[in-house]
Design an enzyme around this catalytic site. Structure first.
Site, mmCIF file in Angstrom:
data_model
loop_
_atom_site.group_PDB
_atom_site.id
_atom_site.type_symbol
_atom_site.label_atom_id
_atom_site.label_comp_id
_atom_site.label_asym_id
_atom_site.label_seq_id
_atom_site.Cartn_x
_atom_site.Cartn_y
_atom_site.Cartn_z
ATOM 1 N N GLU A 42 -3.197 4.395 -10.954
ATOM 2 C CA GLU A 42 -4.445 5.087 -10.960
ATOM 3 C C GLU A 42 -4.583 6.210 -11.965
ATOM 4 O OE1 GLU A 42 -4.311 7.955 -6.975
ATOM 5 O OE2 GLU A 42 -3.726 5.750 -6.767
ATOM 6 N N ASP B 261 0.617 4.352 -7.374
ATOM 7 C CA ASP B 261 0.032 5.663 -7.627
ATOM 8 C C ASP B 261 -0.258 5.827 -9.043
ATOM 9 O OD1 ASP B 261 0.109 5.765 -4.700
ATOM 10 O OD2 ASP B 261 1.927 6.754 -4.755
ATOM 11 N N ASP C 229 0.755 10.681 1.979
ATOM 12 C CA ASP C 229 0.285 9.900 0.797
ATOM 13 C C ASP C 229 0.329 10.698 -0.512
ATOM 14 O OD1 ASP C 229 0.033 7.525 -0.703
ATOM 15 O OD2 ASP C 229 -2.158 7.664 -0.271
ATOM 16 N N ARG D 195 -6.351 1.308 -12.403
ATOM 17 C CA ARG D 195 -7.574 1.506 -11.407
ATOM 18 C C ARG D 195 -8.280 2.829 -11.672
ATOM 19 N NH1 ARG D 195 -5.392 3.030 -5.034
ATOM 20 N NH2 ARG D 195 -6.698 5.075 -4.867
ATOM 21 N N SER E 116 0.767 -1.101 -0.100
ATOM 22 C CA SER E 116 -0.100 0.086 -0.002
ATOM 23 C C SER E 116 0.746 1.060 -0.035
ATOM 24 C CB SER E 116 -0.840 -0.129 1.227
ATOM 25 O OG SER E 116 -1.323 1.316 1.374
ATOM 26 N N GLY E 117 0.550 2.296 -0.944
ATOM 27 C CA GLY E 117 1.241 3.470 -0.797
ATOM 28 C C GLY E 117 0.928 4.496 0.447
ATOM 29 N N LEU E 118 -0.641 4.079 0.745
ATOM 30 C CA LEU E 118 -0.758 5.114 2.170
ATOM 31 C C LEU E 118 0.203 4.468 3.242
ATOM 32 C CD1 LEU E 118 -2.428 6.747 4.082
ATOM 33 C CD2 LEU E 118 -4.138 4.870 3.778
ATOM 34 N N ASN F 23 -4.437 11.272 -1.817
ATOM 35 C CA ASN F 23 -5.007 9.946 -1.394
ATOM 36 C C ASN F 23 -6.476 10.123 -1.728
ATOM 37 O OD1 ASN F 23 -6.733 8.322 0.786
ATOM 38 N ND2 ASN F 23 -4.802 7.357 0.770
ATOM 39 N N SER F 24 -7.186 8.996 -2.423
ATOM 40 C CA SER F 24 -8.594 9.145 -2.836
ATOM 41 C C SER F 24 -9.853 9.477 -1.762
ATOM 42 C CB SER F 24 -8.937 7.749 -3.413
ATOM 43 O OG SER F 24 -8.077 7.343 -4.516
ATOM 44 N N LYS G 85 0.074 12.276 -6.876
ATOM 45 C CA LYS G 85 -1.069 12.156 -6.274
ATOM 46 C C LYS G 85 -1.602 12.423 -4.898
ATOM 47 C CE LYS G 85 -2.349 8.874 -3.811
ATOM 48 N NZ LYS G 85 -2.156 7.360 -4.149
ATOM 49 N N HIS H 44 -12.756 2.048 -7.906
ATOM 50 C CA HIS H 44 -12.504 2.430 -6.532
ATOM 51 C C HIS H 44 -14.112 3.264 -6.066
ATOM 52 C CE1 HIS H 44 -10.486 2.863 -2.788
ATOM 53 N NE2 HIS H 44 -9.893 3.772 -3.167
ATOM 54 N N ASP I 209 1.189 -0.841 -4.980
ATOM 55 C CA ASP I 209 0.086 0.280 -5.124
ATOM 56 C C ASP I 209 0.948 1.624 -5.684
ATOM 57 O OD1 ASP I 209 -1.648 2.626 -4.937
ATOM 58 O OD2 ASP I 209 -1.774 2.631 -3.039
#
Length: 294
Positions: free
Chosen positions: A110, A83, A54, A155, A42-44, A118-119, A116, A186, A81
């Site tokens: 993504e 990004d 992130d 993504r 996970s990037g986060l 975070n979503s 980026k 997502h 992940d």
């Protein structure tokens, strides 16, 4: 079997498969020992473990360093992940080359802009990447991979940014045609309605990956019924470790003693076991010269 082959089989399976988040070598080893067949890097979580945001504040080479330890510590496939691919098509195709060198089985990119965000942070204000540009990035990455089983997941952030079903379908189809091995749809809703709407229209054109962080109360069997290929538990080891560290640190700070915590934490011997201390002892007997008495 190669790690890339294992991951591709998971994504192409008729059964719902799962990836568990890890963010360093230790957590990767724990995920494998638990029984999971694959890891979500996970990037986060990786950025949070470094103490940064992130937002691509950790460079892609710093992320690669973490991945190398994770890959060495585990024998199950890792999906990164990735990004946005850390830049344009040129950065992204170099990323693929370096991931393959480190035994990473696949990458998810993504369709947002570099750097980026975070979503789940101000999602509606995040612009999406130009579709043609993103498709070019996918093609460049697929053209670069040396292992035919290396997995590229595209993504789709259309739901996250408020564009809706039509845009999600349009982008997913474009990414399919560009050569993606799977699409990740997502959603930040607390229910799975957007995912269900997408799956109804998608018709199994390509394997679909989901990240049910926000719609966690949806029964997992429902994902199987919808035809989802892969579900990712995306950040839960990181969040669990934060909660545990805060409680233990707080207790020790308050008590100025270890009496109340020693029975609630892993033993030092368990740390040694996870590090592979026994293997080193065996290797020392094999490779170090024996000590002889005068």
């Amino acid at each position: 079997m190669k790690k890339t082959k294992k991951l591709k089989q998971m994504i192409c399976s008729n059964n719902l498969e799962f990836l568990m988040e890890a963010h360093n070598g230790l957590s990767a080893k724990i995920v494998e020992e638990t029984g999971f067949k694959g890891i979500w890097a996970s990037g986060l979580s990786i950025s949070a473990a470094m103490g940064v945001r992130d937002n691509n504040e950790a460079s892609w080479t710093q992320v690669l360093d973490v991945l190398e330890f994770m890959s060495d510590a585990s024998s199950i496939p890792i999906l990164l992940d990735g990004d946005t691919g850390y830049g344009n098509f040129n950065n992204a195709r170099r990323l693929v080359k370096k991931l393959e060198q480190r035994g990473i089985a696949g990458v998810c990119i993504e369709d947002k802009l570099f750097p980026k965000t975070n979503s789940f942070i101000n999602a509606k204000f995040q612009p999406l990447a130009d579709t043609d540009e993103f498709c070019g990035k996918i093609k460049a990455m697929k053209d670069t991979q040396a292992d035919e089983d290396f997995v590229l997941v595209a993504r789709v952030e259309a739901f996250i940014t408020g564009w809706g079903l039509e845009e999600a379908l349009r982008r997913a189809e474009a990414y399919r045609q560009a050569g993606a091995d799977a699409v990740l749809i997502h959603s930040k809703r607390s229910d799975s309605s957007e995912i269900e709407a997408f799956m109804k229209e998608w018709g199994g054109r390509l394997p679909v990956v989901i990240v049910p962080t926000k719609y966690f109360s949806t029964p997992t069997v429902r994902f199987q019924e919808l035809g989802i290929s892969l579900a990712i538990w995306a950040n839960h080891n990181l969040r669990a470790s934060i909660e545990a560290m805060k409680k233990i640190s707080g207790q020790i700070f308050q008590d100025k003693s270890l009496v109340q915590v020693e029975g609630r934490i892993a033993t030092v011997e368990e740390v040694f076991r996870l590090q592979g201390a026994e293997e080193l002892k065996t290797a020392e007997k094999k490779y170090l010269p024996s000590k002889k008495k005068d």
